[in-house]
Structure formats: structure tokens, C-alpha cells
Design a protein around this motif. Structure first.
Motif, mmCIF file in Angstrom:
data_model
loop_
_atom_site.group_PDB
_atom_site.id
_atom_site.type_symbol
_atom_site.label_atom_id
_atom_site.label_comp_id
_atom_site.label_asym_id
_atom_site.label_seq_id
_atom_site.Cartn_x
_atom_site.Cartn_y
_atom_site.Cartn_z
ATOM 1 N N LEU A 81 0.800 -1.220 0.000
ATOM 2 C CA LEU A 81 0.000 0.000 0.000
ATOM 3 C C LEU A 81 0.837 1.277 0.000
ATOM 4 O O LEU A 81 0.306 2.368 0.207
ATOM 5 C CB LEU A 81 -0.930 0.018 1.225
ATOM 6 N N GLY A 82 2.121 1.143 -0.201
ATOM 7 C CA GLY A 82 3.000 2.312 -0.103
ATOM 8 C C GLY A 82 2.773 3.342 -1.184
ATOM 9 O O GLY A 82 3.166 4.499 -1.041
ATOM 10 N N GLU A 83 2.159 2.907 -2.290
ATOM 11 C CA GLU A 83 1.830 3.847 -3.352
ATOM 12 C C GLU A 83 0.376 3.622 -3.748
ATOM 13 O O GLU A 83 -0.084 2.478 -3.853
ATOM 14 C CB GLU A 83 2.742 3.649 -4.555
ATOM 15 N N VAL A 84 -0.347 4.698 -3.961
ATOM 16 C CA VAL A 84 -1.784 4.614 -4.219
ATOM 17 C C VAL A 84 -2.079 5.262 -5.561
ATOM 18 O O VAL A 84 -1.704 6.409 -5.810
ATOM 19 C CB VAL A 84 -2.595 5.312 -3.109
ATOM 20 N N MET A 85 -2.793 4.530 -6.392
ATOM 21 C CA MET A 85 -3.141 5.026 -7.720
ATOM 22 C C MET A 85 -4.644 5.284 -7.771
ATOM 23 O O MET A 85 -5.450 4.364 -7.628
ATOM 24 C CB MET A 85 -2.740 3.978 -8.769
#
Length: 722
Positions: free
Chosen positions: A51-55
Motif C-alpha cells: 500500500l505504499g503507493e496509491v493510484m
């Protein structure tokens, strides 16, 4: 040596600062949305990796809210910054959106899943595609994405495994609405948490941050509507000056999926329209309401509609003109229908001039009207037939109006359950009503199936909760009052959830993940409503609280302007016995229920003891299921209620150090107040009823601390919420 001491001092200082940070005082403002770093290293590792990057692709107001919420929440929960992007090259990523807003979502072939969840539902799935692993929040609408985002955050906050998600979720009820009994002067009828949130004087120019946080909290539990004003309505709210203010709130809430509703005073055509009548069949009145509705929608294009209290407790209504409730509701419904608005017409009606049992009056007035209401009308029915008592049997209207959508009305604010000072977790009470079997279409015809439309194929469904929210810093006065707001929203979305799982969610999100704390506090919460019933109104007693303010005991209340505003009307204690006979030998209110229920409840031997004195007037020496006489059983129930509060105190005291000092102390002090309240209820009621029973309190039980005259002389001043 000096350097070593300095180093040790530095370590000690660092440790103390760390301890202060982890146990810092809190004021409860953040509710269940406390996005602090999670304590579990194993979960943190899993969450950070995936979940460290969210698109999030799309820029609508609601998707903008999704981006902000995910960035703030994940950054806090994971203890590291989180990037929100519209494109990503990472191998593991959280992606949120709809097939319309996101090409990636569209390419993941979720059409079959999304078809099942409707406009507000969502799916949470783990997907592999193109050499990447996705944690997916997908929905048909931006609002569904928002609800799905809050579901995912709830999983994280309660430390659930998200490595193989297969969640499909949608609401069981369409309209999930808070009813604010807030007045335009910012007082709140039956409000025990300060003044109204709505600062009408500063609106529309000034939008308080609390309005946004209110919307976030409601969206997180699926509430999609708010009635801003008191059911004892003020016509001024329908004037342009106030509609501009309402518009400002509606604009603020819209990205969170929350529509605003207003209470309509039936006499408004006279009071602000300068007509001579409010007769619902009068052409001028019909035209006035049509024009007023058109005006409202010019300010608020997605206005939800009206909630109406009419011909009850002195409020004006169609009966003033010899018209029916259906005539009144249909007048407003006809004006709202072209705009997509609804009418919620309250069934809480009673008239002191009607000589029969007050419990019968709503059924008597509304049952004959079944099928006469327009399609955009819901009749809003309280959970019980009297008035939000600590315990009531389910309202006989549920199951009795198959052609008219019925909307549940629960009271979240604790008017009759200790108000803002007593701990009473109300999910078990809500569930008790929802699980009750009406037998309308045979066994299994539960109230929940009436409300969600599945029993009678209602085209409209809804559940309302009378709000317990005020401008107190922690929103609800009692920290545990937050759990009732939370539980209402969760059950309005999905009534199949259990009280236990809702409590466990709330505890973990609000206080602590510590297993011992969660188990003990959940157990305390689960028994708290029964505790209140026992020290206030055991065995089916009801409506014996203090006059007007409803705080504390008042079984002696009599000689008031209305008989049904007195306690003696309900308990009917004499030297021969106690209780309200609602069987064939009494008011026969029992006849309003299905034959299967009549057969069970009509016999004292088979009537559930929690409703015994609701339906039966019984002698003091009647043998209860415990083997005790009715008098002795009452004594034990009242005393047991006090003992249970003391057990709650002991449980809470053992939690010191497991939660922040501020909230620990606050709950501790409130439990001390609750023990005093419980003793007062026990002592006052037993001493009063003893004047009729002429029997001693069992020797082994604690005796009253004061005389009956002392308790009768108590008259608290300025109790809030009147």
C-alpha cells in the motif's frame, strides 16, 4: 564517565518522550478515525509493501476526497509518507476507482462483481495482472469508491489480513439518515453533548472544519443523509435566508455522499406564506408547497426531502383540517416527486383526548391508511410504540403495512438511558428490535426484513437515528456514546452484523488493539444496556422517569396536563399488583400483533419476562421464572443493575495505563456518576413500589440510603436537552 552518564540520560529522555507520545492525552475528537501508526510489525510490513503507493485516476470532488483520505490515513497507519499517483511502475500498488474513471480498473475484468453491488457498493480484491499485484478498490460510482476506501482502512485499523482480498459489499437499506433534533438557536432537544454543530449565524460564509470531519465520520460508516433540524420544526428554515445557509452545508457534504433533508412545519404556508390555511387539499396550499420545493431545489439540486412530525405533541398537521396523515404526506410528496425527493412522515402520534392505551394510537391511525400514500413516502416508525424506552417490544406497525414502506427510527441519543452520563452500548437494543419476528408472512418475518424491503418488496427503504452529536469536543459527551453513532451507521448499512463484531471494531479503532483490553471492554459494553434496563425499568416497566427532563427516577409522577405524560398511567401499581394489562382483559393492545405473538405474549407463563409488566398486571406474589415472587424479583433486578455498574467500574479501573490518561479518567468519573444514578433509581423505585407491595426488601440485598421523601424532593435544575 560523564559522557556515559550523558548518553544514559539521553536514552532515558528519549524513552520518556516515546512513552509520552504513545500514551498522550486525547480529547476524543478523532472518533474511530485515529490514524496512528499500527503497533503490529508483521502487519506493518505487509501493509507497507502493498500500500505504499496509491493510484487513483479521476478528479471528481468525491475522488479528491478519496485521495486525501487515503493519503492521510495510510501515512499515519503505516508511519511513512504515501504517494498518490495516477500512474505507477511499482510491482505492488493500491488502485482505487471506477471503470469510468480508471482504465486500469476497467481492464481488470470486474464487471460481473460490480453488477452485484449497485450504485453505492464496492469490491475489494487482490489481483495480479501484467506482472504486478494490485490491491483493488473498485465500484460503479465514485461514492462506492469512497465507501470501499473506508472499508479497507477499517481492515487496516483492526489489523486484518489483506493479502488475498475477496470482498463484495453493498448496503441493505437505501436511506441511512441521522435525524438532528437541532433548533435554530443552537439548542438541541434531547441533546446531551453541548450545542448544535450548525452555527447558523456564521453560515453560509464560514465553513467550520467540524462540518468536514462530521461528513468524513458519517461516510466512513455509510450514513448518506442528515436531517439538519428538529422534528418540532421552525418554518424559518424554509425561508431564503436559511436556505442559503443550508446550501452551504449541502455543498460541503456532497462529496461525501451525504444529502441534506429538512423538517417541514405543516403550518408553514400560514406562518411564512401568509395564507389563511394549511389545508392539504386547498389549491393555494398545494401551489405554495410546489413553489417552495422548486425554490429549495434551486439552492440545493440534490435536496433529499422532508421529515415531518404532524398532529403529535401539539404540532400542526392535516388533522387540523379533518384530513388524514396520507393527505398531508401526499401533499408534500407530490411537490417533491418531480425532483426525486422523499417524504419521511413520522408515525409518532398520540392524543390525550383519545381515551385508549397510548401504545395503540399509531397503529390505529396508520394501519387503515396502508396503500394510500404516494410512492415517494416512507412512514417513519419508532422501534417501540411508546417512546424510545430502555426496552420496548417492537412496534406493532412493523409487518402490518405491506403496501407502505416503513422506515425504522432509532434513538441514538440516550434520552431515557442515562443521557450523556451513562455508559449504554445500544447495538444490542437495535439488534433486538431488528431480529424480532413480526410473523407478518409466517415465521421468520423479522423487523429487519420489513425495513430492508425484502418482506413486502418495498421500493423505498430507510433507517433513521436520532443523533447524539453536539459541539462537545468529543462529539457525544460520553466517550462510549461514540460507539452508538458508529453502531447505528454500521447496522443501517448491514443489519446482519453482530453487536459483538461492531463493538470489537470500534474498540480497536478508538482505543487499543491490546487483546486483554478489547476482550474486557467488549464484555463490559455488551452487558451495559441490560444493566441500565435493570436499574431503571426491569421486567417490562416503562416511562417511570423524572418529569419533563427525563433524568432519574419518577415513578410517583401524576396529576400532569396529560395522563400519558405521567408514570402512574404506565405502571398502575396498587396493593394488589403492578403492570399494564394490554391483553383482552385490559387495553387489548396485544391484538395489534400477529396471532402467534398474541398466543405467546398473552400468557404470563410464556410471555418473555423482559415484557412481562408491559403486557400484564400481576400480583406482587406472582411466581417468576427464578422461583422468586414478583416483588422479590424486582428487588433483585434493581439491585443487580447497581452491582453491574460496580462491575463495570472494576473492569475499567484495570485498564489504567492501556489507554490515554484523559479518556481513562473521563470514563472513570462518568462511571462514578452512573453508579450514583443507578443507586438512586434502585432506591427510589423500590421505596415507592414498596408503599404498594407492603413487603420487605430481601434481607441479603443492600438497603436504600435515604427515605422515599428524600428522593421525591429531588428536582434537578437546568438538565440539558429539554
Amino acid at each position: 564517565m560523564i559522557r556515559t552518564k550523558s548518553f544514559l540520560s539521553l536514552l532515558l529522555l528519549t524513552a520518556l518522550l516515546s512513552l509520552q507520545l504513545t500514551t498522550r492525552a486525547e480529547d476524543g475528537y478523532r472518533l474511530w478515525q485515529r490514524y496512528d501508526q499500527l503497533p503490529s510489525k508483521n502487519h506493518l510490513k505487509q501493509y507497507r509493501q502493498s500500500l505504499g503507493e496509491v493510484m487513483v485516476q479521476g478528479s471528481s470532488p468525491t475522488l479528491t476526497v478519496v485521495k486525501e483520505e487515503l493519503q492521510t490515513a495510510l501515512g499515519g497507519l503505516l508511519g511513512q509518507p504515501v504517494t498518490i499517483t495516477e500512474n505507477s511502475r511499482k510491482k505492488e500498488i493500491l488502485v482505487a476507482g471506477t471503470p469510468a474513471s480508471s482504465a486500469l480498473i476497467k481492464g481488470l475484468n470486474l464487471e460481473a462483481d460490480l453488477q452485484k453491488v449497485g450504485k453505492e457498493g464496492y469490491v475489494l480484491v487482490s489481483k495480479k495482472a501484467g506482472g504486478k499485484k494490485y490491491t483493488v478498490i473498485a465500484a460503479n460510482t465514485d461514492l462506492g469508491v469512497l465507501y470501499g476506501s473506508f472499508h479497507l482502512l477499517r481492515l487496516l485499523q483492526t489489523q486484518q489480513d489483506i493479502s488475498n482480498l475477496q470482498v463484495s459489499n453493498s448496503p441493505k437499506v437505501q436511506h441511512r439518515i441521522l435525524n438532528h433534533w437541532d433548533n435554530l438557536d443552537r439548542t438541541v432537544e434531547r441533546g446531551y453533548a453541548g450545542f448544535s454543530l450548525w452555527d447558523w449565524h456564521k453560515l453560509p460564509q464560514y465553513i467550520d472544519q467540524r462540518y468536514l470531519d462530521y461528513a468524513r465520520a458519517n461516510a466512513s460508516i455509510g450514513i448518506n443523509g442528515t436531517v439538519l433540524t428538529n422534528v418540532n420544526a421552525n418554518s424559518l428554515v424554509l425561508t431564503p435566508d436559511y436556505l442559503r445557509k443550508v446550501k452551504a452545508l449541502a455543498d460541503t457534504f456532497r462529496p461525501y455522499g451525504i444529502r441534506v433533508y429538512l423538517t417541514a412545519r405543516f403550518s408553514s404556508p400560514i406562518e411564512i406564506g401568509k395564507l389563511k390555511t394549511a389545508d392539504p387539499l386547498n389549491p393555494e396550499v398545494i401551489a405554495w408547497w410546489k413553489n417552495k420545493v422548486d425554490e429549495i431545489y434551486r439552492y440545493i439540486p440534490d435536496f433529499g426531502g422532508f421529515l415531518v412530525k404532524a398532529n403529535s405533541e401539539g404540532q400542526p398537521g392535516p388533522q387540523n383540517y379533518n384530513r388524514s396523515h396520507a393527505d398531508g404526506a401526499n401533499l408534500l410528496a407530490q411537490a417533491l416527486a418531480p425532483k426525486g425527493g422523499i417524504v419521511m412522515w413520522r408515525a409518532f402520534v398520540y392524543d390525550n383526548n383519545v381515551p385508549e392505551d397510548r401504545a395503540k394510537q399509531a397503529y390505529t391511525e396508520f394501519k387503515p391508511l396502508d396503500g394510500t400514500f404516494k410512492q415517494n413516502v416512507m412512514v417513519q416508525v419508532k422501534n417501540g410504540a411508546i417512546d424510545f424506552q430502555p426496552r420496548e417490544p417492537f412496534h406493532p406497525l412493523f409487518g402490518a403495512m405491506p403496501k407502505t414502506p416503513l422506515m425504522m427510527e432509532f434513538q441514538i441519543t440516550q434520552e431515557y438511558l442515562g443521557q450523556g452520563t451513562n455508559l449504554a452500548y445500544l447495538a444490542p437494543m437495535f439488534k433486538e428490535t431488528l431480529a424480532a419476528d413480526t410473523y407478518a408472512n409466517g415465521k421468520g418475518s423479522t423487523v429487519a426484513k420489513v425495513i430492508d424491503g425484502s418482506l413486502h418488496n418495498y421500493s423505498l427503504t430507510g433507517m433513521a437515528g436520532v443523533s447524539n452529536i453536539g459541539n462537545d469536543r468529543n462529539w457525544t459527551s460520553h466517550p462510549f456514546g461514540q460507539a452508538n453513532w458508529y453502531a447505528f451507521g454500521r447496522l443501517a448499512w448491514d443489519h446482519s452484523l453482530t453487536s459483538e463484531e461492531i463493538a470489537e471494531e470500534w474498540i480497536k479503532m478508538t482505543f487499543s488493539h491490546d487483546p486483554g483490553f478489547v476482550a474486557q471492554v467488549k464484555n463490559m459494553m455488551m452487558g451495559s444496556r441490560e444493566t441500565v434496563v435493570n436499574y431503571m425499568t426491569p421486567l417490562g416497566l416503562h416511562h417511570i422517569m423524572g418529569w419533563d427532563h427525563h433524568y432519574g427516577p419518577g415513578p410517583w409522577i401524576k396529576d400532569k396536563p396529560r395522563a400519558d405524560w405521567t408514570s402512574v398511567y404506565y405502571h398502575r401499581a396498587t396493593e394488589k399488583g403492578i403492570g399494564f394489562d394490554r391483553t383482552k382483559t385490559g387495553s387489548n393492545a396485544l391484538a395489534q400483533y400477529a396471532p402467534d405473538i398474541q398466543a405467546q405474549w398473552g400468557n404470563p407463563a410464556t410471555c418473555p419476562e423482559e415484557f412481562l409488566l408491559w403486557f400484564h398486571h400481576l400480583p406482587w406474589d406472582y411466581k417468576t421464572k427464578s422461583g422468586r415472587t414478583l416483588w422479590n424479583e424486582l428487588c433483585y433486578r434493581y439491585s443487580g443493575g447497581v452491582d453491574s455498574v460496580r462491575a463495570m467500574q472494576k473492569t475499567w479501573n484495570t485498564q489504567q495505563g492501556k489507554v490515554d490518561k484523559e479518556r481513562f479518567k473521563q470514563v472513570q468519573m462518568l462511571l462514578t456518576m452512573q453508579e450514583q444514578d443507578a443507586k438512586m433509581w434502585r432506591d427510589a423505585c423500590l421505596l415507592y413500589f414498596q408503599t404498594f407491595s407492603k413487603r420487605p426488601i430481601p434481607q441479603e440485598l443492600e438497603k436504600p440510603a435515604n427515605t422515599l421523601e428524600y428522593y421525591m424532593s429531588l428536582d434537578p435544575k437546568f438538565v440539558p436537552g429539554i
